[in-house]
Design a protein around this motif. Structure first.
Motif, PDB file in Angstrom:
ATOM      1  N   PHE A 185      -5.750  -2.172  13.409  1.00  0.00           N
ATOM      2  CA  PHE A 185      -4.418  -2.764  13.518  1.00  0.00           C
ATOM      3  C   PHE A 185      -4.485  -4.210  13.991  1.00  0.00           C
ATOM      4  O   PHE A 185      -3.645  -5.037  13.614  1.00  0.00           O
ATOM      5  N   ALA A 186      -5.481  -4.535  14.824  1.00  0.00           N
ATOM      6  CA  ALA A 186      -5.656  -5.929  15.225  1.00  0.00           C
ATOM      7  C   ALA A 186      -6.050  -6.779  14.014  1.00  0.00           C
ATOM      8  O   ALA A 186      -5.556  -7.898  13.826  1.00  0.00           O
ATOM      9  N   GLU A 187      -6.934  -6.256  13.166  1.00  0.00           N
ATOM     10  CA  GLU A 187      -7.287  -6.961  11.927  1.00  0.00           C
ATOM     11  C   GLU A 187      -6.068  -7.106  11.018  1.00  0.00           C
ATOM     12  O   GLU A 187      -5.894  -8.133  10.348  1.00  0.00           O
ATOM     13  N   LEU A 188      -5.236  -6.075  10.995  1.00  0.00           N
ATOM     14  CA  LEU A 188      -4.039  -6.120  10.161  1.00  0.00           C
ATOM     15  C   LEU A 188      -3.143  -7.284  10.554  1.00  0.00           C
ATOM     16  O   LEU A 188      -2.578  -7.969   9.705  1.00  0.00           O
ATOM     17  N   ARG A 189      -3.017  -7.520  11.852  1.00  0.00           N
ATOM     18  CA  ARG A 189      -2.206  -8.654  12.304  1.00  0.00           C
ATOM     19  C   ARG A 189      -2.769  -9.957  11.760  1.00  0.00           C
ATOM     20  O   ARG A 189      -2.013 -10.853  11.368  1.00  0.00           O
ATOM     21  N   LEU A 190      -4.094 -10.089  11.716  1.00  0.00           N
ATOM     22  CA  LEU A 190      -4.704 -11.296  11.158  1.00  0.00           C
ATOM     23  C   LEU A 190      -4.329 -11.450   9.688  1.00  0.00           C
ATOM     24  O   LEU A 190      -4.104 -12.565   9.213  1.00  0.00           O
ATOM     25  N   ALA A 191      -4.265 -10.336   8.974  1.00  0.00           N
ATOM     26  CA  ALA A 191      -3.866 -10.394   7.567  1.00  0.00           C
ATOM     27  C   ALA A 191      -2.425 -10.852   7.427  1.00  0.00           C
ATOM     28  O   ALA A 191      -2.082 -11.630   6.529  1.00  0.00           O
ATOM     29  N   PHE A 192      -1.549 -10.391   8.317  1.00  0.00           N
ATOM     30  CA  PHE A 192      -0.129 -10.743   8.235  1.00  0.00           C
ATOM     31  C   PHE A 192       0.104 -12.241   8.420  1.00  0.00           C
ATOM     32  O   PHE A 192       1.113 -12.771   7.969  1.00  0.00           O
ATOM     33  N   HIS A 193      -0.831 -12.923   9.075  1.00  0.00           N
ATOM     34  CA  HIS A 193      -0.636 -14.348   9.351  1.00  0.00           C
ATOM     35  C   HIS A 193      -0.626 -15.208   8.092  1.00  0.00           C
ATOM     36  O   HIS A 193      -0.149 -16.345   8.123  1.00  0.00           O
ATOM     37  N   VAL A 194      -1.145 -14.698   6.982  1.00  0.00           N
ATOM     38  CA  VAL A 194      -1.169 -15.520   5.765  1.00  0.00           C
ATOM     39  C   VAL A 194       0.165 -15.476   5.030  1.00  0.00           C
ATOM     40  O   VAL A 194       0.373 -16.225   4.079  1.00  0.00           O
ATOM     41  N   VAL A 195       1.065 -14.601   5.454  1.00  0.00           N
ATOM     42  CA  VAL A 195       2.329 -14.411   4.751  1.00  0.00           C
ATOM     43  C   VAL A 195       3.292 -15.534   5.111  1.00  0.00           C
ATOM     44  O   VAL A 195       3.635 -15.727   6.283  1.00  0.00           O
ATOM     45  N   ASP A 196       3.737 -16.282   4.115  1.00  0.00           N
ATOM     46  CA  ASP A 196       4.637 -17.404   4.362  1.00  0.00           C
ATOM     47  C   ASP A 196       6.071 -16.954   4.633  1.00  0.00           C
ATOM     48  O   ASP A 196       6.842 -17.671   5.262  1.00  0.00           O
ATOM     49  N   ASP A 197       6.438 -15.789   4.118  1.00  0.00           N
ATOM     50  CA  ASP A 197       7.802 -15.287   4.286  1.00  0.00           C
ATOM     51  C   ASP A 197       7.736 -13.909   4.957  1.00  0.00           C
ATOM     52  O   ASP A 197       7.844 -12.874   4.285  1.00  0.00           O
TER      53      ASP A 197
END
Length: 238
Positions: A168-180
């Motif tokens: 889930f911590a890695e998942l948060r890193l993935a979410f950071h690329v989302v512009d919207d």
């Protein structure tokens, strides 16, 4: 992405969590939680002096904590530059969601006979709705992660909880690329409620189906965000 220190505000408050027996494992738990809450975005350089000072731990303890989190693929050491929060690849994202599907769907499938104790899920749904009313989409993202963490906790397995904390911590890193972030996260407020309701009513098979569809759709959304980011970089020459 930025290489600034990120947000160390609040780490001094976490210092109390270390107790009298300060260990690298406890420091890594704190930093992992901070990454999962979105305080340290991908590409952030972590300062030993700032973090060590905020937590009141030795340089050796902090370096060991960094090593543990590097092993979990949350940090990376760059020669002669320091320690950075990892920037995930699209392949990382696909693997994260593969792991989520394997674990989360298995947890729901193995719940047994209802009723199920879903108070934690209900709290996370309420947290997400509050954040949405305030247009706090980072908060919605955090509530979403809390929902799935509570879902995994239904298994009653410390080993599974520990495994998924890093995921889930890695998942948060993935979410950071989302512009919207609103476009990505808002639809899942309703879908979280649907999963919760199915479990409250003892409809385990339906909850598993809803969850599997949810994860497939979420993966597509994040992968599309990665593809858009790559395309933007190619257009701008970044």
């Amino acid at each position: 992405m930025a290489e600034g220190m990120g947000d160390v505000n609040g780490l001094a408050d976490d210092r109390a969590l270390l107790g009298r027996t300060s260990t690298a494992e406890r420091v890594s738990d704190i930093l992992r939680s901070r990454i999962a809450e979105g305080y340290f975005p991908p590409g952030t350089r972590l300062s030993e002096d700032s973090i060590g000072g905020a937590l009141g731990v030795s340089r050796n303890t902090l370096r060991e904590a960094f090593r543990l989190l590097t092993h979990e693929r949350l940090l990376e050491h760059q020669l002669n530059r320091g320690v950075f929060v990892r920037v995930l690849t699209e392949a990382d994202v696909v693997d994260i969601y593969r792991t989520r599907s394997l674990v989360e769907c298995a947890v729901v499938r193995g719940l047994g006979t209802p009723p199920y104790t879903v108070d934690g899920l209900a709290d996370a749904v309420a947290e997400g709705r509050r954040a949405a009313r305030e247009a706090d989409w980072k908060g919605v993202s955090t509530a979403n992660i809390h929902f799935h963490r509570e879902l995994v906790a239904l298994a009653g397995s410390e080993r599974t909880d520990e495994l998924m904390r890093s995921v889930f911590a890695e998942l948060r890193l993935a979410f950071h690329v989302v512009d919207d972030p609103r476009r990505l996260h808002e639809p899942y407020l309703v879908r979280n409620r649907q999963i919760l309701q199915a479990l409250q009513e003892g409809r385990r098979d339906e909850a598993e189906t809803l969850l599997a569809e949810y994860l497939d759709d979420s993966l597509r959304g994040v992968v599309d965000a990665y593809a858009a980011r790559v395309a933007d970089g190619e257009r701008t020459g970044a």
